[in-house]
Every structure is written in structure tokens, then in C-alpha cells.
Design a protein around this motif. Structure first.
Motif, PDB file in Angstrom:
ATOM      1  N   THR A 142       0.979  -0.910  -0.113  1.00 53.19           N
ATOM      2  CA  THR A 142      -0.217   0.133   0.082  1.00 53.19           C
ATOM      3  C   THR A 142       0.938   1.155   0.157  1.00 53.19           C
ATOM      4  O   THR A 142       1.837   1.346   0.681  1.00 53.19           O
ATOM      5  CB  THR A 142      -0.946   0.034   1.147  1.00 53.19           C
ATOM      6  N   ARG A 181      -6.005   6.973   2.185  1.00 54.69           N
ATOM      7  CA  ARG A 181      -6.015   6.758   0.727  1.00 54.69           C
ATOM      8  C   ARG A 181      -7.108   7.786   0.291  1.00 54.69           C
ATOM      9  O   ARG A 181      -7.793   8.520   0.847  1.00 54.69           O
ATOM     10  CB  ARG A 181      -6.420   5.395   0.042  1.00 54.69           C
ATOM     11  N   GLY A 205     -15.259   0.263  -2.252  1.00 53.79           N
ATOM     12  CA  GLY A 205     -13.998  -0.482  -1.647  1.00 53.79           C
ATOM     13  C   GLY A 205     -13.370  -1.020  -2.691  1.00 53.79           C
ATOM     14  O   GLY A 205     -12.364  -1.876  -2.711  1.00 53.79           O
ATOM     15  N   GLU A 206     -13.488  -0.747  -4.133  1.00 58.06           N
ATOM     16  CA  GLU A 206     -12.528  -1.407  -5.121  1.00 58.06           C
ATOM     17  C   GLU A 206     -11.457  -0.356  -5.601  1.00 58.06           C
ATOM     18  O   GLU A 206     -11.779   0.808  -5.643  1.00 58.06           O
ATOM     19  CB  GLU A 206     -13.586  -1.499  -6.418  1.00 58.06           C
ATOM     20  N   LYS A 207     -10.251  -0.870  -5.678  1.00 59.47           N
ATOM     21  CA  LYS A 207      -9.211  -0.131  -6.087  1.00 59.47           C
ATOM     22  C   LYS A 207      -9.398   0.350  -7.390  1.00 59.47           C
ATOM     23  O   LYS A 207      -9.610  -0.333  -8.376  1.00 59.47           O
ATOM     24  CB  LYS A 207      -7.886  -0.938  -5.646  1.00 59.47           C
ATOM     25  N   LYS A 255     -16.335   1.444 -10.859  1.00 59.72           N
ATOM     26  CA  LYS A 255     -15.006   0.887 -11.492  1.00 59.72           C
ATOM     27  C   LYS A 255     -15.542   0.623 -13.141  1.00 59.72           C
ATOM     28  O   LYS A 255     -14.860   0.907 -13.868  1.00 59.72           O
ATOM     29  CB  LYS A 255     -14.620  -0.711 -11.095  1.00 59.72           C
ATOM     30  N   ASP A 312      -3.168   5.510  -3.373  1.00 62.16           N
ATOM     31  CA  ASP A 312      -4.054   4.723  -3.797  1.00 62.16           C
ATOM     32  C   ASP A 312      -5.445   5.450  -3.875  1.00 62.16           C
ATOM     33  O   ASP A 312      -5.660   6.247  -3.028  1.00 62.16           O
ATOM     34  CB  ASP A 312      -4.322   3.378  -2.996  1.00 62.16           C
ATOM     35  N   TYR A 334      -9.519   4.575  -4.008  1.00 55.88           N
ATOM     36  CA  TYR A 334     -10.562   3.486  -4.122  1.00 55.88           C
ATOM     37  C   TYR A 334     -12.005   4.150  -4.533  1.00 55.88           C
ATOM     38  O   TYR A 334     -12.178   5.568  -4.340  1.00 55.88           O
ATOM     39  CB  TYR A 334     -10.659   2.845  -2.765  1.00 55.88           C
ATOM     40  N   ASN A 335     -12.967   3.699  -4.643  1.00 53.20           N
ATOM     41  CA  ASN A 335     -14.329   4.054  -4.722  1.00 53.20           C
ATOM     42  C   ASN A 335     -14.879   3.816  -3.526  1.00 53.20           C
ATOM     43  O   ASN A 335     -14.514   3.032  -2.515  1.00 53.20           O
ATOM     44  CB  ASN A 335     -15.207   3.403  -6.089  1.00 53.20           C
ATOM     45  N   ASN A 343      -8.365   5.301   6.297  1.00 60.02           N
ATOM     46  CA  ASN A 343      -7.616   4.119   5.456  1.00 60.02           C
ATOM     47  C   ASN A 343      -6.670   4.849   4.782  1.00 60.02           C
ATOM     48  O   ASN A 343      -5.728   4.300   4.032  1.00 60.02           O
ATOM     49  CB  ASN A 343      -8.611   3.853   4.320  1.00 60.02           C
ATOM     50  N   THR A 355     -10.645   8.677  -2.029  1.00 68.94           N
ATOM     51  CA  THR A 355     -11.833   8.213  -2.773  1.00 68.94           C
ATOM     52  C   THR A 355     -12.408   8.939  -3.741  1.00 68.94           C
ATOM     53  O   THR A 355     -12.370  10.200  -3.584  1.00 68.94           O
ATOM     54  CB  THR A 355     -12.998   7.980  -1.420  1.00 68.94           C
ATOM     55  N   ASP A 414      -3.893   4.564  -8.871  1.00 70.90           N
ATOM     56  CA  ASP A 414      -3.088   5.429  -7.822  1.00 70.90           C
ATOM     57  C   ASP A 414      -2.714   6.593  -8.808  1.00 70.90           C
ATOM     58  O   ASP A 414      -2.879   7.018  -9.982  1.00 70.90           O
ATOM     59  CB  ASP A 414      -1.958   4.576  -7.267  1.00 70.90           C
TER      60      ASP A 414
END
Length: 136
Positions: free
Chosen positions: A2, A92, A41-43, A99, A35, A37-38, A90, A94, A46
Motif C-alpha cells: 500500500t 487513501r 472499496g474497489e481499488k 469501476k 491509492d 478507491y471508490n 484508510n 476516494t 493510484d
């Protein structure tokens, strides 16, 4: 592994939560590579770059890399800064985009950047992500 602003902090900016910068003011270099993510919780990818309006110092877009394998075949997206939110829990970003929708978003490859300062292009990108846009 990460990648987030804490792991990229080479100067100890975030060593103490009560003091120092963040989350209202952050070091730009610590945000590159973070990172995204949406909300599901899907990556999504980056952050590779920030696009800065030189006259004001304002960040207009974060360039998101999505897809590909080990940097090959990645598609790049200029995401309006207003479309991203920092998830400090987290560590990161959002982006409220599914996706499947991002796969069809207006994007580009490394060798074919769009005219990001073009007002028509900017208006279409902001419309896609649902963020406000002013031509001023």
C-alpha cells in the motif's frame, strides 16, 4: 504494498497526529502514488501526477492511473480535484465512481495527453465526474 501519505513521508510530517500538517494541508510529494478507491472499496488505481494552475497554485486535476499490469497498458485519467476526497482513516483517496464507469471515462495514454487547459475539454471532464466548473 500500500502506498499512502504516511509511507511516503520522508520528512516526518505525519509522525504526530496532533501536530504538523494534515489533513487540511498536505505535502504534495507524499500524495503522489497514493491509492484511490471508490465507495464500494474497489481499488481504482493510484495518483501519478498533479496538474497545477500556475497563476494561482491551485490543483485542478489529479492524474489517476488505472488498469494495465506493472505500469504497462495503464490508462490515465485527469480527475477533477473536487471529485476526490481524502480518506484519513484508510490513508487513501476516494473517488465516487464505480469501476465499470471509470473504464469508460475519458482517458488517455502516456504519449497522447489531452489539451488540459482547453475549456471545452475541461467542461466535459467536470460534467463526467459531476463536479462544478467555471470557465473564469
Amino acid at each position: 504494498m500500500t502506498s499512502n501519505y504516511v509511507t511516503r513521508d520522508n520528512f516526518g510530517m505525519y509522525a504526530k497526529n496532533a501536530d504538523g500538517p494534515g489533513p487540511a494541508i498536505m505535502g504534495a510529494d507524499t500524495l503522489l502514488g497514493n491509492d484511490v478507491y471508490n465507495r464500494e472499496g474497489e481499488k481504482l488505481g493510484d495518483i501519478k501526477e498533479f496538474m497545477v494552475v500556475m497563476a494561482t497554485g491551485q490543483i485542478d486535476y489529479a492524474v489517476l492511473s488505472f488498469g494495465g499490469l506493472l505500469g504497462l497498458g495503464d490508462k490515465l485519467f485527469a480527475v477533477p480535484w473536487a471529485a476526490l476526497s481524502l480518506d484519513t482513516h484508510n490513508k487513501r483517496f476516494t473517488l465516487n465512481t464505480p469501476k465499470d464507469v471509470l473504464k469508460n471515462a475519458p482517458g488517455f495514454d502516456k504519449g497522447h495527453w489531452p489539451a488540459i487547459a482547453d475549456k471545452a475539454w475541461a467542461g466535459s471532464i467536470h460534467k463526467f465526474y459531476g463536479t462544478p466548473y467555471s470557465e473564469v
